[in-house]
Design an enzyme around this catalytic site. Structure first.
Site, PDB file in Angstrom:
ATOM      1  CG  HIS A  78      -2.043  -0.995   1.152  1.00 37.17           C
ATOM      2  ND1 HIS A  78      -2.991  -1.126   2.132  1.00 37.17           N
ATOM      3  CD2 HIS A  78      -2.356  -1.926   0.210  1.00 37.17           C
ATOM      4  CE1 HIS A  78      -3.847  -2.092   1.809  1.00 37.17           C
ATOM      5  NE2 HIS A  78      -3.467  -2.594   0.650  1.00 37.17           N
ATOM      6  CE  LYS A  96      -9.332  -3.849   5.856  1.00 43.66           C
ATOM      7  NZ  LYS A  96      -9.395  -5.240   5.282  1.00 43.66           N
TER       8      LYS A  96
END
Ligand SMILES: NC(=O)c1ccc[n+]([C@@H]2O[C@H](COP(=O)([O-])OP(=O)(O)OC[C@H]3O[C@@H](n4cnc5c(N)ncnc54)[C@H](OP(=O)(O)O)[C@@H]3O)[C@@H](O)[C@H]2O)c1
Length: 329
Positions: A78, A96
């Site tokens: 990420h 997330k």
């Protein structure tokens, strides 16, 4: 610019939830998908009717045909791809858990500040009316003094071939689904905890497959959370105050049957009262919020400071579990 051209950075499973939300939005269009292989990108673009297919993430980020990217990579990627996207002028909605260390989070926030691009964590349930209404109930004082939040997100993982079981890739049930109870407690209690205690049961690959946590908050409230990869699907939450409690049957909104999703007020006296919460497609809110932030300059609803605290809390819970003691944040 009056609409946003989105690119999907990978062909991840979760994309199938964001694609309809982008397509249903008034100000977004799905322009491209990128994959590590040309064949996979082409197949995916064909299956989902996406105009452009890129055979590398780099190629899509270098393209002028997109304005914003959705990062649905394994957790350990990420930070790297968010930062690369921001520096190539793209706005970023990142899944997330946002990142796996505070250094990564801070580098991502710094990249957004340097480039002036919008960056937000894709925590869809935080945008849903049910969550917002629960927050309003807590802040209105109708529950009295809040003493506790309890929240659970369990599911039984179907296959052992899953990115979530790799300890080097941010695997583990706390990173995967425990972040939902952590973020809900933070939202309802108005900030991150001051202390955390975690306990974990590790699976054969070395990641936590069951996690239980307790957190203490500055106002005096306590939260207890559970996450699991091994137990049947079960989500629940309640926020308990001196004047009553609010209970959620589907706190994170995942359900195919909207009738299963109920928010109920149990007052100090009298019968429980169902709290009306409008139906809204679960992934619509985060997409609309990105559009407002990019096109109107509105501050993202879920701030990067809140996102940083989600990661800070998860790291404290893991460290507490490793050291087997309560830790300050
Ligand atoms: N908000 C939600 O509701 C929600 C729900 C599920 C998951 N998520 C989050 O979304 C992310 C993706 O989860 P997912 O279950 O959708 O993942 P997934 O189906 O396993 O897909 C991950 C994608 O990442 C790409 N990738 C790049 N490097 C890889 C590598 N070394 N190994 C494997 N894949 C690699 C692959 O795309 P290419 O082959 O096309 O390059 C792959 O399709 C996670 O961060 C997860 O926490 C969020």
């Amino acid at each position: 610019m009056n609409h946003i051209r989105w690119g999907l950075l990978s062909t991840a499973n979760i994309n199938r939830r964001l694609i309809p939300a982008i397509r249903a939005s008034a100000r977004g269009e799905l322009a491209a998908v990128a994959s590590r292989s040309q064949a996979a990108a082409a197949l995916y673009a064909d299956a989902w009717d996406i105009p452009l297919a890129f055979d590398s993430y780099e190629a899509m980020l270098a393209s002028d045909a997109i304005d914003a990217v959705y990062i649905s990579l394994p957790n350990h990627l990420h930070a790297e791809w968010t930062i690369r996207a921001l520096h190539l002028g793209k706005h970023v909605l990142c899944e997330k858990p946002f990142a796996l260390t505070l250094a990564e989070v801070d580098a991502m926030i710094a990249a957004a500040a340097q480039t002036g691009r919008v960056l937000a964590e894709a925590f869809m349930y935080r945008h849903h009316p049910q969550t917002k209404i629960a927050g309003e109930w807590v802040r209105s004082g109708r529950l009295g003094e809040i003493t506790a939040v309890r929240a659970v997100f369990n599911y039984a993982m179907a296959s052992r071939q899953n990115i979530r079981l790799n300890p080097d890739w941010g695997g583990g049930c706390l990173w995967d689904v425990g972040v939902y109870p952590v973020s809900l407690a933070q939202f309802l209690l108005g900030g991150p905890p001051v202390q955390a205690a975690g306990a974990q049961i590790l699976g054969p690959s070395g990641v936590d497959e069951d996690f239980l946590g307790q957190m203490w908050y500055a106002g005096g409230a306590i939260a207890q959370i559970q996450a699991s990869f091994r137990c049947p699907f079960y989500t629940t939450a309640e926020v308990i105050g001196s004047e009553g409690r609010l209970s959620f049957t589907r706190p994170f909104v995942f359900t195919l049957d909207p009738a299963e999703r109920r928010l109920i007020f149990h007052p100090r006296e009298g019968d429980p009262i169902e709290v009306a919460t409008p139906e809204e497609e679960l992934y619509a809110g985060e997409v609309a919020d990105m559009h407002a932030a990019i096109l109107d300059g509105a501050p993202p609803y879920l701030s990067l400071a809140e996102t940083r605290d989600h990661v800070r809390t998860v790291l404290a819970l893991y460290e507490s579990a490793r050291q087997n003691r309560i830790l300050p944040l």
